[in-house]
Motif scaffolding. Structure first.
Motif, PDB file in Angstrom:
ATOM      1  N   GLY A   1       0.781  -1.227   0.000  1.00  0.00           N
ATOM      2  CA  GLY A   1       0.000   0.000   0.000  1.00  0.00           C
ATOM      3  C   GLY A   1       0.810   1.273   0.000  1.00  0.00           C
ATOM      4  N   ILE A   2       2.091   1.201  -0.248  1.00  0.00           N
ATOM      5  CA  ILE A   2       2.941   2.393  -0.302  1.00  0.00           C
ATOM      6  C   ILE A   2       3.035   2.849  -1.754  1.00  0.00           C
ATOM      7  CG2 ILE A   2       5.312   3.242   0.009  1.00  0.00           C
ATOM      8  CD1 ILE A   2       5.485   1.384   2.435  1.00  0.00           C
ATOM      9  N   ARG A   3       2.834   4.112  -1.974  1.00  0.00           N
ATOM     10  CA  ARG A   3       2.788   4.649  -3.331  1.00  0.00           C
ATOM     11  C   ARG A   3       3.947   5.603  -3.636  1.00  0.00           C
ATOM     12  NH1 ARG A   3       0.424   0.885  -3.662  1.00  0.00           N
ATOM     13  NH2 ARG A   3      -1.807   0.512  -3.887  1.00  0.00           N
ATOM     14  N   ARG A   4       4.750   5.933  -2.628  1.00  0.00           N
ATOM     15  CA  ARG A   4       5.778   6.949  -2.854  1.00  0.00           C
ATOM     16  C   ARG A   4       6.966   6.669  -1.950  1.00  0.00           C
ATOM     17  NH1 ARG A   4       5.535  11.650  -5.476  1.00  0.00           N
ATOM     18  NH2 ARG A   4       6.867  13.399  -4.870  1.00  0.00           N
ATOM     19  N   PHE A   5       8.177   6.801  -2.508  1.00  0.00           N
ATOM     20  CA  PHE A   5       9.409   6.659  -1.747  1.00  0.00           C
ATOM     21  C   PHE A   5      10.062   8.027  -1.578  1.00  0.00           C
ATOM     22  CE2 PHE A   5      10.903   1.990  -2.534  1.00  0.00           C
ATOM     23  CZ  PHE A   5      10.166   1.587  -1.423  1.00  0.00           C
ATOM     24  N   ALA A   6      10.739   8.197  -0.452  1.00  0.00           N
ATOM     25  CA  ALA A   6      11.584   9.371  -0.213  1.00  0.00           C
ATOM     26  C   ALA A   6      12.962   8.865   0.186  1.00  0.00           C
ATOM     27  CB  ALA A   6      11.002  10.248   0.885  1.00  0.00           C
ATOM     28  N   ALA A   7      13.996   9.541  -0.282  1.00  0.00           N
ATOM     29  CA  ALA A   7      15.368   9.151   0.049  1.00  0.00           C
ATOM     30  C   ALA A   7      16.204  10.408   0.255  1.00  0.00           C
ATOM     31  CB  ALA A   7      15.971   8.291  -1.052  1.00  0.00           C
ATOM     32  N   GLU A   8      17.024  10.395   1.293  1.00  0.00           N
ATOM     33  CA  GLU A   8      17.956  11.486   1.552  1.00  0.00           C
ATOM     34  C   GLU A   8      19.369  10.986   1.276  1.00  0.00           C
ATOM     35  OE1 GLU A   8      17.261  12.965   5.482  1.00  0.00           O
ATOM     36  OE2 GLU A   8      15.462  14.078   4.858  1.00  0.00           O
ATOM     37  N   VAL A   9      20.080  11.715   0.414  1.00  0.00           N
ATOM     38  CA  VAL A   9      21.388  11.285  -0.067  1.00  0.00           C
ATOM     39  C   VAL A   9      22.350  12.459   0.002  1.00  0.00           C
ATOM     40  CG1 VAL A   9      22.626  10.158  -1.958  1.00  0.00           C
ATOM     41  CG2 VAL A   9      20.166   9.755  -1.674  1.00  0.00           C
ATOM     42  N   LEU A  10      23.594  12.202   0.431  1.00  0.00           N
ATOM     43  CA  LEU A  10      24.613  13.240   0.415  1.00  0.00           C
ATOM     44  C   LEU A  10      24.977  13.582  -1.024  1.00  0.00           C
ATOM     45  CD1 LEU A  10      26.962  12.049   3.308  1.00  0.00           C
ATOM     46  CD2 LEU A  10      25.362  13.971   3.332  1.00  0.00           C
ATOM     47  N   PRO A  11      25.235  14.833  -1.338  1.00  0.00           N
ATOM     48  CA  PRO A  11      25.549  15.213  -2.723  1.00  0.00           C
ATOM     49  C   PRO A  11      26.743  14.462  -3.300  1.00  0.00           C
ATOM     50  CG  PRO A  11      25.101  17.156  -1.400  1.00  0.00           C
ATOM     51  CD  PRO A  11      25.161  16.003  -0.444  1.00  0.00           C
ATOM     52  N   ALA A  12      27.699  14.089  -2.453  1.00  0.00           N
ATOM     53  CA  ALA A  12      28.883  13.386  -2.951  1.00  0.00           C
ATOM     54  C   ALA A  12      28.590  11.940  -3.325  1.00  0.00           C
ATOM     55  CB  ALA A  12      29.994  13.433  -1.900  1.00  0.00           C
ATOM     56  N   ASN A  13      27.454  11.422  -2.870  1.00  0.00           N
ATOM     57  CA  ASN A  13      27.113  10.026  -3.158  1.00  0.00           C
ATOM     58  C   ASN A  13      26.445   9.939  -4.528  1.00  0.00           C
ATOM     59  OD1 ASN A  13      26.617   7.317  -2.981  1.00  0.00           O
ATOM     60  ND2 ASN A  13      25.274   7.433  -1.185  1.00  0.00           N
ATOM     61  N   THR A  14      27.230  10.238  -5.550  1.00  0.00           N
ATOM     62  CA  THR A  14      26.674  10.341  -6.909  1.00  0.00           C
ATOM     63  C   THR A  14      26.174   9.001  -7.438  1.00  0.00           C
ATOM     64  OG1 THR A  14      28.917  10.075  -7.787  1.00  0.00           O
ATOM     65  CG2 THR A  14      28.109  12.329  -7.482  1.00  0.00           C
ATOM     66  N   LYS A  15      26.787   7.897  -7.006  1.00  0.00           N
ATOM     67  CA  LYS A  15      26.346   6.590  -7.489  1.00  0.00           C
ATOM     68  C   LYS A  15      24.911   6.303  -7.056  1.00  0.00           C
ATOM     69  CE  LYS A  15      30.919   4.381  -7.596  1.00  0.00           C
ATOM     70  NZ  LYS A  15      31.757   3.278  -7.017  1.00  0.00           N
ATOM     71  N   MET A  16      24.599   6.607  -5.803  1.00  0.00           N
ATOM     72  CA  MET A  16      23.250   6.322  -5.329  1.00  0.00           C
ATOM     73  C   MET A  16      22.237   7.289  -5.929  1.00  0.00           C
ATOM     74  SD  MET A  16      21.370   4.282  -3.820  1.00  0.00           S
ATOM     75  CE  MET A  16      22.755   3.266  -3.299  1.00  0.00           C
ATOM     76  N   ILE A  17      22.635   8.543  -6.111  1.00  0.00           N
ATOM     77  CA  ILE A  17      21.728   9.489  -6.767  1.00  0.00           C
ATOM     78  C   ILE A  17      21.392   8.996  -8.174  1.00  0.00           C
ATOM     79  CG2 ILE A  17      21.546  11.822  -7.699  1.00  0.00           C
ATOM     80  CD1 ILE A  17      23.169  12.796  -5.304  1.00  0.00           C
ATOM     81  N   LYS A  18      22.394   8.447  -8.849  1.00  0.00           N
ATOM     82  CA  LYS A  18      22.170   7.946 -10.209  1.00  0.00           C
ATOM     83  C   LYS A  18      21.231   6.743 -10.203  1.00  0.00           C
ATOM     84  CE  LYS A  18      24.695   6.378 -14.318  1.00  0.00           C
ATOM     85  NZ  LYS A  18      23.926   7.261 -15.218  1.00  0.00           N
ATOM     86  N   VAL A  19      21.325   5.889  -9.192  1.00  0.00           N
ATOM     87  CA  VAL A  19      20.409   4.748  -9.092  1.00  0.00           C
ATOM     88  C   VAL A  19      18.968   5.239  -9.099  1.00  0.00           C
ATOM     89  CG1 VAL A  19      19.567   2.921  -7.556  1.00  0.00           C
ATOM     90  CG2 VAL A  19      22.017   3.192  -7.951  1.00  0.00           C
TER      91      VAL A  19
END
Length: 976
Positions: free
Chosen positions: A143-161
């Motif tokens: 029943g979850i329709r939306r994800f939120a994620a907090e990422v450090l700007p230097a963590n470019t690999k995870m931002i790209k994911v």
């Protein structure tokens, strides 16, 4: 918010996935007994990765952390892990939150915070992307329709994911942290991303098997002979340039050298000092588990298991096969077999023959996959007879015979061949289709760029061979054939037809149409060819018959003229031996005629397909199949062996990241040499056949495929209907399922009451004409008064339903007396009213009675069917099928593809019916089933299609709870 039943370990979330570099991993929920695995995993993560995860130095997990990260309710708090060899390599978790970002405590919260951690040694393998697909599917289920994620700007690999996933998202930056929010509803872009990643990963996994840098043959006998020693000999004789090892636990300690092969021998795989990419197992089934363990711990990437004694031997062997698959996947290895014949790759810098085939086939443009070793032998032998040697018309690029195909299947080969520049035609012999939905999807995409030719055994038994542990496909074989045609697959019936079609498609351009020119030096053979063309639905021109003593130059001139004729799309050349002036056959007739025909074919602009029918001219066929000595071509490999593209890796180490960047969508398909002849010699290879029927059948298959290919560029669209009430229909379905669950098993299909079915169909703009029960004559009269005359009186008893031929229908009743008389006739001749269940319906305009159905097969997916009601569909099987969702182009072709279609278009002076209304109805039924997977069956019969409009007179709808996963879910390897 969670309930106790929801806290049960959700085993259906477990899945095996192929990663970007071709290795595999297992994704599963994290459980309390994973505490030590989690601690060990965390210790192997770098300080930098820990900092990116927790935004602060976090050298170790506290006991409280371990408990929190391993204890989940599987509803509001969920954790998944990716494992290899039973150990964690990555984790992901979500926690349900409210609108203020705090842990949710009230029902209705549909947002969650998600976070990943990937072991440094496995970063770049696409692990996080695979975990995101699965955690998103889990969240939607809860029943979850939306994800939120907090990422450090230097963590470019995870931002790209996150940004590459294709979901609709928002990005904000606050307090030095990037906050990403994205909807989890699959989008067209997210599906394209997922399937593009799936294709690249599975293609890479096949490439690693076909181009290994080193091979170990396990079970190599000390004396000549035996399966293992034969495979070793075949491997060496093929010219394989990589490292080769022989393994046998009977070899002396400290290693040995196997002569006369000169191959180093070892007692076990762990004793081999270098990495091993591919292991071929030729040991008894009882020894296989120990060998697989050794291979997994040594870092072997793939296995070919020739051993028998698995599912083909009965229930005990079936369990042994399942255990083998689980063991191989636990180490991230792909598996060919068991009971396999092996694989071959003819690329010049690979030359791999890891099979039981004693002779390396010639290099060429055909890719082969078989599930049967015997059929594999037949195909290789048949191709060799039609054109031996590298660059011949019958050369192959790759070959794989998977045996019981516990893991690697035809779907994987379709992924590989899709963008393999060395393969122009894909040929598959199948005895079972483990995942028909995926097969149809992959076949359709591959067929859009290169021909896919399939022969299927076990068509009429309804069961797969004993060794194939796959779901049973319940739909008839005729339906499977129709769905293959929709996907552009060229389906044939025999091994001979596989070869015939493959040779023509691999060597000739696709025809622009069905017009065929026929020329040759035999009138009888030309007439046989002409008749065969008509039988296959082609449009032959009047044959051009040359003199019996026609010379090669005469043939060249005639062929050049035929190819230059704008009214011709293809040419069939017929030839019989001619006699020279001295009364003997010319000794060079075959080679001379082949050269003449090639010269004419190569000069044609635009290029057109040419095929030859010959009688007693084997020398001609051989000359046409072999490349001229100065122009012999060998296909280039699709990729060099791993040993040439990456530095050596240590045994047991994880494979290096794939250096190829991961685009956000599927790769651009390559140009198909079948239509662009760029991969062919200047003097083209020409297929020759000893019978006109075989040549024409292959040409007709090419014509039909070319027509499909042209249409595939514009597949049509799934239209939007403004009057569809999708949300209301969904609410109705949920309510009805809840009501049905009180007294029925809704995991199986349950029919709706007539009024509920009619109301649901009305939500999609499909009105059903009312039918009032008439248990007695007075009730019939009252119903007719409400409806207005004229009316129809008919029975609805199961044995009389849709059988007007049995006299259970009375039409055009214009008054009370006539209605009472009809009622009396029905009950006098057919039975009591309680048996007949009579109903009264308003009359509708006369037209053609048709039937529209939609059904969901657990394996094949949703299928839309159409035919004429009564004998045409029931007795003759004249029914057309399309996969759902159907496009406007699909349904237009569907109603025109049945043999009785002329009845809809004014046959013999009758009035044409409203096919536009019929197409609209088919599209609405398709949308209903596609929008709501709980609708597992729709049956509209009869549907009376008149000159203007149509009327649905009866309808049945069946509901069931949908399966947990579908082809729209996260990518996963099949588990049988």
């Amino acid at each position: 918010m969670q309930s106790p039943s929801d806290s049960v370990y959700p085993a259906h979330w477990e899945a095996d996935v192929v990663l970007r570099d071709g290795g595999t991993a297992r994704i599963r929920p994290i459980a309390p007994d994973d505490a030590q695995r989690l601690v060990s995993f965390y210790e192997q993560v770098s300080d930098e990765s820990k900092y990116y995860r927790f935004f602060a130095p976090y050298p170790r997990l506290s006991d409280r952390d371990v408990h929190r990260f391993t204890h989940h309710d599987y509803v509001d708090r969920v954790g998944l892990a990716a494992t290899v060899g039973g150990e964690f390599i990555a984790t992901v978790r979500y926690d349900r939150i409210d609108d203020r970002g705090r842990p949710a405590k009230e029902p209705g919260a549909d947002q969650a915070e998600v976070a990943f951690l990937v072991q440094d040694a496995h970063q770049g393998r696409g692990v996080a992307s695979a975990l995101l697909e699965h955690i998103a599917a889990v969240a939607r289920e809860r029943g979850i329709r939306r994800f939120a994620a907090e990422v450090l700007p230097a963590n470019t690999k995870m931002i790209k994911v996150f940004t590459d996933a294709g979901y609709t998202q928002q990005r904000t930056f606050e307090d030095g942290v990037v906050r990403l929010e994205f909807d989890l509803e699959p989008t067209e872009q997210s599906m394209a991303v997922m399937r593009g990643r799936e294709q690249r990963a599975e293609a890479r996994s096949v490439q690693r098997l076909l181009a290994p840098g080193s091979v170990a043959v396990i079970g190599t006998g000390r004396a000549p002979g035996g399966v293992g020693r034969s495979v070793l000999r075949n491997l060496l004789d093929s010219g394989y340039p990589g490292r080769v090892y022989a393994v046998n636990n009977a070899f002396p300690e400290g290693g040995a050298r196997l002569d006369p092969e000169g191959v180093p021998g070892h007692r076990s795989v762990p004793e081999i000092p270098e990495p091993v990419d591919l292991a071929v197992l030729a040991v008894p089934a009882a020894q296989v588990p120990d060998v697989v363990r050794d291979c997994g711990e040594h870092g072997v990437r793939g296995l070919v298991i020739l051993s028998s004694g698995y599912a083909e031997s009965g229930p005990e062997g079936r369990e042994r096969q399942r255990a083998l698959l689980r063991q191989a996947r636990s180490y991230g290895m792909r598996l060919i077999g068991p009971n396999a014949f092996g694989l071959l790759n003819t690329a010049p810098d690979v030359r791999l023959n890891a099979s039981l085939a004693p002779q390396m086939p010639g290099a060429g443009r055909i890719g082969l996959f078989t599930q049967s070793g015997a059929i594999g032998i037949a195909l290789l032998s048949g191709l060799h007879r039609r054109g031996p040697g590298d660059g011949s018309i019958a050369g192959i690029s790759t070959f794989l015979s998977a045996g019981n195909r516990a893991d690697l299947s035809g779907n994987d080969l379709l992924q590989y061949w899709y963008d393999d520049p060395a393969t122009d035609v894909a040929i598959l012999y199948l005895e079972s289709i483990g995942d028909p939905r995926k097969f149809m999807r992959l076949a359709r995409r591959t067929a859009a760029v290169k021909p896919v030719v399939v022969a299927k055994g076990a068509r009429h038994t309804g069961t797969a061979p004993l060794g194939h542990t796959v779901p049973t496909v319940r739909i008839p074989d005729s339906t499977v054939s129709a769905l293959m045609r929709q996907a552009g697959v060229i389906r044939v019936d025999t091994v001979t037809e596989l070869i015939d079609a493959g040779l023509l498609l691999a060597s000739q351009p696709l025809p622009a149409g069905p017009r065929v020119a026929i020329l040759g030096n035999s009138e009888s053979l030309a007439l046989l060819t002409y008749d065969a063309c008509l039988t296959e639905g082609l449009r032959p021109l009047r044959p051009h018959v040359l003199a019996a003593a026609a010379t090669p130059e005469d043939f060249r001139t005639a062929l050049s003229a035929a190819l230059a004729n704008g009214l011709c799309d293809a040419v069939v050349v017929t030839a019989i031996p001619w006699v020279g002036e001295e009364g003997v056959a010319s000794p060079g007739e075959g080679a001379d005629l082949a050269a003449a025909l090639r010269e004419a074919a190569s000069s044609a602009v635009p290029a057109k397909p040419v095929t030859v029918v010959h009688l007693a001219m084997d020398a001609l066929a051989d000359a046409l199949a072999a490349p001229p000595p100065s122009e012999a071509t060998v296909p280039q490999p699709s990729a060099p062996p791993p040993s040439e593209t990456a530095p050596p890796r240590s045994a047991g180490a994880p494979p290096p990241p794939d250096p190829t960047p991961s685009p956000s969508a599927a790769p651009e398909p390559p140009q198909n040499p079948a239509t662009a002849t760029s991969g062919l010699p200047t003097a083209p290879l020409v297929p020759a056949f000893p019978a006109a029927e075989r040549a024409v059948r292959s040409l007709a298959q090419a014509v039909r495929y070319a027509k499909w290919r042209r249409g595939a560029a514009d597949p049509g669209r799934v239209p939007e209907f403004e009057d569809i009430e999708e949300a209301a229909a969904g609410a109705d379905i949920d309510r009805l399922l809840d009501e049905l669950a009180r007294h029925a098993d809704i995991t199986r299909s349950v029919p709706l009451a007539a009024e509920d079915a009619h109301a649901l169909l009305a939500r999609y703009g499909i009105p059903v004409r009312p039918a009032h029960p008439a248990p007695d004559p007075d009730s019939a009269v009252r119903a007719a008064a409400r409806l207005g005359y004229p009316v129809a009186l008919k029975t609805t008893a199961p044995h009389l339903r849709h059988r007007p031929d049995l006299g259970g229908v009375r039409l055009d009743l214009t008054g009370e007396a006539e209605l009472r008389r009809a009622y009396a006739e029905l009950t006098d001749f057919l039975g009591k009213p309680e048996e007949l269940r009579p109903v009264v319906q308003p009359m509708v305009p006369r037209g053609v009675d048709t039937v529209v159905r939609a059904a969901i097969d657990p394996a094949a997916g949703a299928v839309l069917s159409f035919g004429l009601a009564g004998a045409p569909s029931q007795l003759l099987g004249d029914t057309a099928h399309r996969l759902i969702p159907a496009t406007d182009r699909d349904v237009a072709e569907q109603i025109r593809s049945i043999r009785t279609a002329p009845l809809l278009f004014g046959w013999r002076g009758s009035q044409p019916v409203d096919t536009a209304a019929l197409e609209d109805l088919l599209l609405r039924v398709s949308r209903l089933v596609d929008d709501h997977p709980e609708v597992v069956g729709v049956d509209l019969e009869p549907v009376v299609v008149a000159a203007h409009g149509l009327a649905v007179l009866d309808a049945t709808v069946r509901l069931a709870r949908p399966p947990a996963t579908t082809d729209l879910g996260p990518r996963r390897m099949p588990a049988y």
